[in-house]
Design a protein around this motif. Structure first.
Motif, PDB file in Angstrom:
ATOM      1  N   GLN A 196      -4.061  -5.351  -3.367  1.00 18.19           N
ATOM      2  CA  GLN A 196      -4.479  -6.227  -4.470  1.00 18.19           C
ATOM      3  C   GLN A 196      -5.998  -6.295  -4.515  1.00 18.19           C
ATOM      4  O   GLN A 196      -6.674  -6.104  -3.516  1.00 18.19           O
ATOM      5  CB  GLN A 196      -3.940  -7.656  -4.290  1.00 18.19           C
ATOM      6  CG  GLN A 196      -2.442  -7.815  -4.357  1.00 18.19           C
ATOM      7  CD  GLN A 196      -2.033  -9.260  -4.155  1.00 18.19           C
ATOM      8  OE1 GLN A 196      -2.815 -10.186  -4.391  1.00 18.19           O
ATOM      9  NE2 GLN A 196      -0.808  -9.470  -3.702  1.00 18.19           N
ATOM     10  N   GLY A 197      -6.525  -6.598  -5.697  1.00 16.87           N
ATOM     11  CA  GLY A 197      -7.927  -6.977  -5.822  1.00 16.87           C
ATOM     12  C   GLY A 197      -8.941  -5.893  -5.565  1.00 16.87           C
ATOM     13  O   GLY A 197     -10.053  -6.176  -5.101  1.00 16.87           O
ATOM     14  N   SER A 236      -1.709  -1.876  -9.115  1.00 15.07           N
ATOM     15  CA  SER A 236      -2.080  -3.263  -8.825  1.00 15.07           C
ATOM     16  C   SER A 236      -3.470  -3.613  -9.340  1.00 15.07           C
ATOM     17  O   SER A 236      -3.746  -4.770  -9.650  1.00 15.07           O
ATOM     18  CB  SER A 236      -2.021  -3.512  -7.315  1.00 15.07           C
ATOM     19  OG  SER A 236      -3.062  -2.830  -6.643  1.00 15.07           O
ATOM     20  N   SER A 237      -4.347  -2.603  -9.409  1.00 19.16           N
ATOM     21  CA  SER A 237      -5.737  -2.822  -9.833  1.00 19.16           C
ATOM     22  C   SER A 237      -6.115  -1.761 -10.859  1.00 19.16           C
ATOM     23  O   SER A 237      -6.924  -0.860 -10.582  1.00 19.16           O
ATOM     24  CB  SER A 237      -6.681  -2.769  -8.626  1.00 19.16           C
ATOM     25  OG  SER A 237      -6.325  -3.709  -7.637  1.00 19.16           O
ATOM     26  N   GLU A 273       2.241  -1.027  -1.483  1.00 17.88           N
ATOM     27  CA  GLU A 273       2.613  -1.971  -2.543  1.00 17.88           C
ATOM     28  C   GLU A 273       1.999  -3.350  -2.361  1.00 17.88           C
ATOM     29  O   GLU A 273       2.089  -4.195  -3.264  1.00 17.88           O
ATOM     30  CB  GLU A 273       4.143  -2.088  -2.644  1.00 17.88           C
ATOM     31  CG  GLU A 273       4.833  -2.519  -1.370  1.00 17.88           C
ATOM     32  CD  GLU A 273       5.264  -1.357  -0.490  1.00 17.88           C
ATOM     33  OE1 GLU A 273       6.221  -1.550   0.282  1.00 17.88           O
ATOM     34  OE2 GLU A 273       4.643  -0.268  -0.570  1.00 17.88           O
ATOM     35  N   GLU A 274       1.352  -3.604  -1.225  1.00 16.61           N
ATOM     36  CA  GLU A 274       0.698  -4.895  -0.996  1.00 16.61           C
ATOM     37  C   GLU A 274      -0.760  -4.918  -1.448  1.00 16.61           C
ATOM     38  O   GLU A 274      -1.388  -5.976  -1.440  1.00 16.61           O
ATOM     39  CB  GLU A 274       0.773  -5.248   0.489  1.00 16.61           C
ATOM     40  CG  GLU A 274       2.185  -5.517   0.980  1.00 16.61           C
ATOM     41  CD  GLU A 274       2.249  -5.783   2.470  1.00 16.61           C
ATOM     42  OE1 GLU A 274       2.777  -6.844   2.865  1.00 16.61           O
ATOM     43  OE2 GLU A 274       1.779  -4.927   3.248  1.00 16.61           O
ATOM     44  N   ILE A 293      -4.120  -9.351   3.225  1.00 15.19           N
ATOM     45  CA  ILE A 293      -4.638  -9.356   1.858  1.00 15.19           C
ATOM     46  C   ILE A 293      -5.327 -10.690   1.549  1.00 15.19           C
ATOM     47  O   ILE A 293      -6.385 -10.728   0.902  1.00 15.19           O
ATOM     48  CB  ILE A 293      -3.507  -9.072   0.859  1.00 15.19           C
ATOM     49  CG1 ILE A 293      -3.056  -7.608   0.967  1.00 15.19           C
ATOM     50  CG2 ILE A 293      -3.936  -9.392  -0.566  1.00 15.19           C
ATOM     51  CD1 ILE A 293      -4.098  -6.597   0.565  1.00 15.19           C
ATOM     52  N   TRP A 300       0.033   3.134  -6.198  1.00 15.41           N
ATOM     53  CA  TRP A 300       0.177   1.689  -6.028  1.00 15.41           C
ATOM     54  C   TRP A 300      -1.157   0.987  -6.231  1.00 15.41           C
ATOM     55  O   TRP A 300      -1.226  -0.095  -6.836  1.00 15.41           O
ATOM     56  CB  TRP A 300       0.729   1.374  -4.637  1.00 15.41           C
ATOM     57  CG  TRP A 300       2.198   1.602  -4.495  1.00 15.41           C
ATOM     58  CD1 TRP A 300       2.813   2.642  -3.873  1.00 15.41           C
ATOM     59  CD2 TRP A 300       3.247   0.748  -4.984  1.00 15.41           C
ATOM     60  NE1 TRP A 300       4.170   2.509  -3.948  1.00 15.41           N
ATOM     61  CE2 TRP A 300       4.468   1.350  -4.616  1.00 15.41           C
ATOM     62  CE3 TRP A 300       3.268  -0.449  -5.693  1.00 15.41           C
ATOM     63  CZ2 TRP A 300       5.700   0.789  -4.943  1.00 15.41           C
ATOM     64  CZ3 TRP A 300       4.491  -1.019  -6.016  1.00 15.41           C
ATOM     65  CH2 TRP A 300       5.690  -0.402  -5.644  1.00 15.41           C
TER      66      TRP A 300
END
Length: 286
Positions: free
Chosen positions: A73-74, A99-100, A70-71, A12, A95
């Protein structure tokens, strides 16, 4: 933190820190047809299948995803090509949305009800209609392309059930075919958009897989000829290694392309690799 957790976090961070100069796109390979594309500050997930939701019997993953759902991002945009579980993953997309939450999801109309059930709000969905290119973020032109997996199918409103996407971003035109066979209109439609790079399935199809309900795609020979026909500068094979029951050897693709079209550029991506495509326009000012 486990070793896999550390690898996921590093993956990530690599995406976040990568800035692709004009005329380039960064591409990460997640397995099957799952890729991440980044250019001009926009991060796009295509068919993110990260959960191993099919991990039983014949459908056990050959290798784990580079990151866990779950990791994520962005994300700025998520593209779904069709509703099959290894392309529209019910254990990954919630997820991604969590997160986004500002990331829009573009998908065929037939996917909408399932996406709503996953908790994706209707306001976050855009229908992939091959009659209507999309202008997003003021710097991305996105053209859905009807796919034939194995048939061309449309709903009552004329929207395709299966799609690929042409992205025009950062001075590069990229075609992600999704799951499809080759058909004459596909060659005409994609070649007219002059793709620099094409991401194509190569797993093929046969009678015995069809008898088991496995829907097929172009094979490695067809993919090589298709790449040539559409004038792609570089071709990347997809959809060949995640499930042993529906696999193909990418070496066959490389060998065939070298024998038939030795000047055609191609690249077989390693699992979790970052590949930066450099177009002929990379050293020109935008």
């Amino acid at each position: 933190m486990t070793e896999q957790d550390r690898k996921g976090a590093a993956f990530i961070r690599e995406i976040a820190r990568t800035e692709a100069p004009y005329g380039t796109l960064a591409i990460w390979y997640l397995g099957q047809e799952s890729v991440i594309i980044k250019g001009d500050g926009i991060t796009i997930y295509v068919d993110p299948y990260l959960s191993g939701d099919l991990d039983t019997g014949d459908w056990r993953r050959v290798f784990p995803a580079p990151i866990a759902p779950e990791e994520i991002q962005g994300v700025n945009l998520c593209l779904i090509t069709h509703e099959h579980d290894d392309h529209m993953d019910a254990r990954t997309l919630p997820w991604l949305h969590r997160s986004s939450p500002e990331a829009m999801i573009v998908a065929p109309a037939c996917c909408k009800s399932a996406l709503l059930e996953m908790g994706i709000p209707a306001s976050g969905l855009i229908t992939a209609d091959d009659r209507q290119p999309l202008e997003l973020f003021s710097k991305l032109r996105l053209t859905p392309i009807a796919a034939a997996h194995e048939q061309l199918e449309r709903d009552a409103d004329g929207c395709p059930r299966y799609v690929g996407y042409v992205l025009e971003l950062n001075g590069v035109t990229l075609y992600h075919a999704g799951d499809t066979l080759v058909y004459p209109e596909l060659i005409a439609r994609v070649s007219a958009l002059k793709p620099d790079i094409a991401l194509l399935p190569i797993n093929g199809r046969d009678y015995f897989r069809q008898q088991r309900g496995i829907v097929g795609n172009m094979d490695y020979r067809e993919a090589a000829h298709f790449a040539r026909e559409i004038g792609a500068d570089t071709v990347i094979p997809l959809h060949y290694d995640l499930f042993a029951v529906n696999a193909e050897k990418p070496g066959h693709f490389v060998e065939y392309m070298y024998e038939q079209f030795p000047e055609q550029k191609g690249h077989v991506m390693a699992r979790g690799e970052r590949f930066v495509y450099v177009s002929p326009r990379a050293f020109l000012q935008p």
